[in-house]
Every structure is written in C-alpha cells, then in structure tokens.
Write an enzyme that holds these catalytic residues in place. Sequence first.
Site, PDB file in Angstrom:
ATOM      1  CB  SER A 185      -0.926   0.004   1.220  1.00 46.18           C
ATOM      2  OG  SER A 185      -0.183  -0.207   2.417  1.00 46.18           O
ATOM      3  CG  HIS A 224      -1.451   3.494   4.593  1.00 36.06           C
ATOM      4  ND1 HIS A 224      -2.250   2.849   5.515  1.00 36.06           N
ATOM      5  CD2 HIS A 224      -0.838   2.521   3.879  1.00 36.06           C
ATOM      6  CE1 HIS A 224      -2.133   1.546   5.358  1.00 36.06           C
ATOM      7  NE2 HIS A 224      -1.273   1.317   4.375  1.00 36.06           N
TER       8      HIS A 224
END
Length: 268
Positions: free
Chosen positions: A44, A250
């Site tokens: 990711s 993230h």
Amino acid sequence: MRRSRLVVFVSSLLLAAGTALTGAATAQASSLAATGGYAALGDSYSSGVGAGSYISSSGDCKRSTKAYPYLWAAAHSPSTFDFTACSGARTGDVLSGQLGPLSSATGLVSITVGGNDAGFADVMTTCVTQSDSACISRIDTARAYVDSTLPGRLDSVYSAIRSKAPNAHVVVLGYPRFYKLGTTCLGLSEAKRKAINDASDHLNTAIAKRAANHGFTFGDARPAFTGHEICSGDSWLHSVNWLNIGESYHPKAPGQSGGYLPVLNAND
C-alpha cells in the site's frame, strides 16, 4: 599570486567537470529507466493508499494517481509503465501476482514490501486499542519475525525480480518513522510511539541488508519524512482514521510527492 589564481581556476574547472559528470550519470540512469520501462511493485505504500485519487480499475488495490510511482512515470514518460503494487500485499502476493510485466527490457523496478508480512496492521491495532505492555509485546513478536522469517521471504522476492528483469535497476524503498517523539500529542503514549519507531527502524535495517545482498539500491524514506511525522504539526502520515480505517498510518498525498518521490528520484 598568479600561481594561487591558477590553482583556484583549475580547481574550479575540475569541480565543474565533476558536477557535470555526476549530473550526466543521474540523467543517464533516468534515461535508461525511461527507455527500458518502469514497473512499480509492492504494498500500500507504493500503491498510494491514503493519498486519494484512486484509479477505479485498480479496485481494492487502491492504486493512486498521487502515488510516487504514478508521479515518477508522469515526469519521466517511460516507454512502459506497469503499476502492479497493491494494498495489503505481502511477499507472497508480489511473487504470485505482480511480476508478470517484468522482462529483460525492464529498466527500473521499485518496491516496498515486508511491513504486512511482519504484521503491520495487527501491531498498530494492538497499540491503539490495548495497553503499553500489550503493544510492546506484539511489537516484540513482529521483531522476532523480521529476524527469523522475513529475510528468506525478501530473498525469494528479490531473486525472482532479478531473474525476470535481469537488466533492471531495482530500488527497494523503506518505511518512514511514524511519530515525532518528545512532544505533547494526543493518542498513543510516548512509550508506544518510541517502540513503534524502533520497530520501523528494525524493519528498515533488515530490508536494506537483503536489498544490498542482491545488489539492489535501498531508498531510505526516513530522512525525507523527518519533521513530517505524526505529532509534528505538519504530518505527511495519517493517524488513526476511524471513518476510513484502511488509510490509517499511510502517507498522505504530500508524503508521496514530498517524501517517497524524491527518494526514488535520488536513487533511480
């Protein structure tokens, strides 16, 4: 006096020549990658989860037009661009589903992988929802995995990349530290934040060693993210997002463009 001026003049010429050669070498590396094509693999952090602007056809892989691979391709116009990085990917997923586009014509490969193998999501869930001792215990388990099992899994991925793309320059990118320490910050305790940062360093050390053993370049993302960690006041990383839990921890779009992209540019 004349001799001194001559020395300065000659030194200036040599410095200019060295700078020109260094610039030429960097330009040549980018040119070769563009000529040979670029493949972006991994998890990711490479697909761009957290950056938004996801490509609809990528589905649950959540590949973003604001992710560093997409930005690099837009700036360099490689002859081919294969974006196979996928949210949640582990080493086994890279081996089974991401290497198809690689060939002897591939010029540049980038990859982030290893965090999910080490239990990244479970570590962060434990640390957010449980005690300091439970968090540190779960981190200790992850560190043991990084020491015992992850190196062999990384070797398998790196060997497969080299086999399928024998002429490619391969850049293995690491992970940032998550927290700025020593500052007042809502959320996790200082003990948890330090343990998470130390675990990220431990993971990066393992990845860098395996990358070097395969002749790959390790791109260290930590310097670029320094000053932009969670609790810094200018974070390039999402903290816990209860409305979109998958984006938690993230990089935001600035973390891709200001953090990861310059690291790839410096090592492509």
